[in-house]
Design an enzyme around this catalytic site. Structure first.
Site, PDB file in Angstrom:
ATOM      1  N   VAL A  35      10.809   9.899 -27.145  1.00 26.00           N
ATOM      2  CA  VAL A  35      10.278   8.634 -27.659  1.00 26.00           C
ATOM      3  C   VAL A  35      10.196   7.625 -26.515  1.00 26.00           C
ATOM      4  CG1 VAL A  35      10.646   6.724 -29.274  1.00 26.00           C
ATOM      5  CG2 VAL A  35      11.287   9.074 -29.932  1.00 26.00           C
ATOM      6  N   LYS A  36       9.017   7.022 -26.362  1.00 28.29           N
ATOM      7  CA  LYS A  36       8.826   6.066 -25.270  1.00 28.29           C
ATOM      8  C   LYS A  36       8.959   4.645 -25.818  1.00 28.29           C
ATOM      9  CE  LYS A  36       5.786   6.559 -21.253  1.00 28.29           C
ATOM     10  NZ  LYS A  36       4.387   6.676 -20.805  1.00 28.29           N
TER      11      LYS A  36
END
Ligand code: G3P
Length: 217
Positions: free
Chosen positions: A82-83
């Site tokens: 997840v960015k």
């Protein structure tokens, strides 16, 4: 140094992946928009294509909403990272999402202080943007070297994922500095093979082979 491909274009990923050149993929809202596809759909397809981490970025800006979006993205596949952006809310989201066992890539990093905070928040990856510092006549590679020094001083496990890579030179310099990962557009990875002396040397070999009528049959 691991190579991540910085694109959401499936065909470009496939071409490099078939050569064993893809250790992961990074996307961001701009790359997803450029693909013209639904983020969940295209990200799922990328995750099925490559074994390594695939970064998918949240679009929320407030911690709780980032966490909710991050959980949705993480459900796509085991190899999702997840960015989140390097904001205070992003760091809060990073802390929660990593505690829940997710990989988190903290992006839009432009200083060693920001990288320190990301490591303290448990980030799996930190994405310092080289090209955008170069755009301001600053030396983006200095940031990679600074973060390498800081992380090595204290044994932080967060991996340096050099990003905003614009040239083959950036790739070799990141490798010399010791970035764990470099994420680059497909054309930059391909450009790493180019050298004028290779082209000249090959032309000379082929000319001599023709003159001597060398045939491998
Ligand atoms: O991964 C970040 C990258 O996509 C940003 O690159 O060239 O827009 O600074 P650039």
């Amino acid at each position: 140094m691991k190579f991540f491909v910085d694109t959401a274009e499936i065909d470009a990923i496939k071409e490099l992946n078939d050569l064993g050149m893809v250790d992961g993929v990074t996307t961001n809202p701009s790359l997803i928009a450029k693909s013209g596809r639904d983020i969940l759909e295209v990200t799922k397809e990328i995750c099925e294509l490559v074994e390594g981490p695939v970064s998918a970025e949240v679009v929320a800006t407030e911690a709780d909403a980032m966490i909710a979006e991050g959980r949705k993205l993480a459900k796509i596949a085991e190899n999702i990272a997840v960015k989140v952006p390097l904001t205070w809310d992003g760091l809060k989201a990073c802390n929660v999402l990593t505690d829940e066992g997710n990989m988190v890539n903290v992006t839009l990093c432009f200083s060693p202080n920001q990288a320190l905070l990301a490591a303290k928040a448990g980030a799996t990856f930190i994405s310092p943007f080289i090209g955008r510092l170069d755009d301001l006549n600053l030396d983006g590679l200095d940031l990679i070297a600074d973060i390498r020094q800081v992380y090595d001083n204290y044994g932080f496990e967060t991996e340096i994922l050099a990003a905003s890579i614009r040239s083959a030179n950036h790739m070799s310099e990141c490798a010399k500095i010791g970035a764990d990962v470099a994420t680059a557009p497909p054309n930059v990875i391909k450009a790493m093979a180019n050298h004028v002396l290779t082209d000249k040397g090959l032309a000379a070999f082929l000319a001599d082979a023709e003159k001597a009528n060398i045939k491998i049959v």
